[in-house]
Each structure stands twice: as structure tokens, then as C-alpha cells.
Design a protein around this motif. Sequence first.
Motif, short mmCIF file in Angstrom:
data_model
loop_
_atom_site.label_atom_id
_atom_site.label_comp_id
_atom_site.label_asym_id
_atom_site.label_seq_id
_atom_site.Cartn_x
_atom_site.Cartn_y
_atom_site.Cartn_z
N PHE A 137 89.38 -31.44 -46.38
CA PHE A 137 88.19 -32.21 -46.02
C PHE A 137 87.16 -31.25 -45.44
O PHE A 137 87.44 -30.54 -44.46
CB PHE A 137 88.52 -33.26 -44.96
CG PHE A 137 89.15 -34.53 -45.47
CD1 PHE A 137 88.63 -35.77 -45.11
CD2 PHE A 137 90.27 -34.52 -46.29
CE1 PHE A 137 89.19 -36.96 -45.56
CE2 PHE A 137 90.85 -35.69 -46.75
CZ PHE A 137 90.31 -36.92 -46.39
N ASN A 138 85.98 -31.24 -46.02
CA ASN A 138 84.90 -30.37 -45.55
C ASN A 138 83.68 -31.22 -45.18
O ASN A 138 83.00 -31.74 -46.06
CB ASN A 138 84.50 -29.35 -46.62
CG ASN A 138 85.61 -28.36 -46.92
OD1 ASN A 138 86.37 -27.99 -46.03
ND2 ASN A 138 85.71 -27.92 -48.17
N GLY A 139 83.43 -31.39 -43.88
CA GLY A 139 82.26 -32.11 -43.42
C GLY A 139 82.16 -33.53 -43.98
O GLY A 139 81.08 -33.97 -44.39
N VAL A 140 83.27 -34.26 -43.97
CA VAL A 140 83.33 -35.57 -44.63
C VAL A 140 82.82 -36.68 -43.71
O VAL A 140 83.18 -36.75 -42.52
CB VAL A 140 84.77 -35.88 -45.09
CG1 VAL A 140 84.88 -37.31 -45.63
CG2 VAL A 140 85.20 -34.88 -46.15
N TYR A 141 82.00 -37.54 -44.30
CA TYR A 141 81.51 -38.74 -43.63
C TYR A 141 81.84 -39.95 -44.51
O TYR A 141 81.79 -39.86 -45.73
CB TYR A 141 79.99 -38.70 -43.43
CG TYR A 141 79.52 -37.70 -42.41
CD1 TYR A 141 79.15 -38.12 -41.13
CD2 TYR A 141 79.43 -36.35 -42.73
CE1 TYR A 141 78.70 -37.20 -40.18
CE2 TYR A 141 78.99 -35.42 -41.79
CZ TYR A 141 78.62 -35.85 -40.52
OH TYR A 141 78.19 -34.94 -39.59
#
Length: 279
Positions: free
Chosen positions: A58-62
Motif C-alpha cells: 500500500f502506497n499512500g492509499v486513501y
Amino acid sequence: MSTIEEQNFTVNSAEQAAADGAGEKAVDRTADSTAPRTDDKPPRTATPAGSSRPLIEFNGVYKTYKNGVHAVRDMNLKINRGEFVFVVGPSGAGKSTFTKLIMREEKLSAGEIFINGYRLSTIRNHQIPLLRRTMGLVFQDFRLIPTMNVFENVAFAMHVVGASNAEIRRRVSYALNMVGLAKKAKSKPNELSGGEQQRVGLARALVNNPSIIIADEPTGNVDPNMSYEIVELLNEINRRGTTVIMVTHEHQLVRDFHKRVIMIDNGTVVADSMGGDIL
């Protein structure tokens, strides 16, 4: 994508899962009968053997729902192949959304998610069932089909993906032996204890040889002694190479098994350590 396809491995009924399996097989036949084109190739970031790319990233997940709820906020984490990870946190912290994002039951709002080489921000609808075939799910409420016996419940997961009868017999027997239910193969769910029903659920999750098992509160409906047996079985599955992600509120279990613990609160990772020291 239809509601049935979005929930294709959540076995609420034989009809739902069968319909979804038929959809998956139809996709496969189309793919087999059509000459490959560059734009039809999976949008994968698959890495060669020996690569260090995590199995889950997960990379910078919103994730923001339509009602305005911010369920996941700037989530960053990596889970490698072969790890056993407990996911903990208060109710409403974002744990369920986290697992739904992994399974692609929910779409991310921003950021990037990579699962088993698939980039979920660009994955095509017809590839989602293929992604989900790499996963096995274990539910708190078991979700067994009451009209089927133990063998049939486990075998059903293989029928859906079109496995041969010989392969079904071999894999189901292996899975039932592993969870200690070989002698219960002909029993119906209502003839089993809660712990036995959950072991059937484990066998069903295991039978298609997934890369990842996601266990969502698997000990929530069993007694404390059986809780330890369930986690021991997950631990054994993990020792054989399967990545295990277990969502739980049972902090004593987490402390006793000395695995990696990810704590989620307010939609983001607030702690990540080994051994349960953060609890």
C-alpha cells in the motif's frame, strides 16, 4: 461488474458462488480463444523470481466512501511472501476496509495498491476473479452451505474454478486431513461444533492453494481453547509457505503467538512491530 462478481468468493449461497464461477470460466474461455493483444495483457507489475517486491504493498492509499466517511487515510505498508501478520485496532478503525481493498471488493480513492503483482488502480474487471483465486478467505460466521456435507463444502470452492474431479478428490482429502476433519467428511454443518465448522472454513480457504489467506476474526465464534487451535492451524499453513493475514480483537492470542502486528486506527497504520509489544 455485477454485485455477484464483486463478491464472488463470499459464499453466502450455492447459487451466488456458482453464478460467479460460471462468469469466471466464461472469461477464461474467451481469453483462451482470442489471440493475445498488447492492451489485453494483465496490468501487472509481476517481478521475476528472487525479486524483493512485497506480496502486498500500500502506497499512500486513501478510501473515501460516497457518504463522505474517510475509511483509509494515507496508508502505507508492505507484507512479504510467507509472513504471518495480525491486524488489530478498535472497531471502526478501518480494518474491514483494509481487507476489502486487498480483495478488491472496494476501489481505492487515491494512492497505489499492489497485490501479488496486480496493480489494483488499473486492474480490469475481468481480471478481478483471477486475482481473487490467489486468495483464501476465513470468516467469523463460517459461511458454510447447510445443505452440503463437509467434503462438498470444501470441494465447492474447487468446482467454482473448474477443477477436475480427480484434483478435487486429492486436494479436498489433503485439506481435511490437515485440519483434522477427515473422519467428518460426510457430516453436515449442523452436526459440527463451532470449532469444527471453522476448521471446515480453513480447509475451504486452503484447498485452492492460495498465496494469501485472509482470516477475518476467525476465532470470534469459538471458545478460547478452540481459538488457539484455529491460530495454530493458520500458523501451520503459514509454515508451509502461505502468507496469512489475521484480523482480530483477541490481544492475548496476538501476544502468545509472537508474530508481526499491524495496528490500524483512524484509517491509517499507527504501529507496526514484531511480537505484540504494541498492545
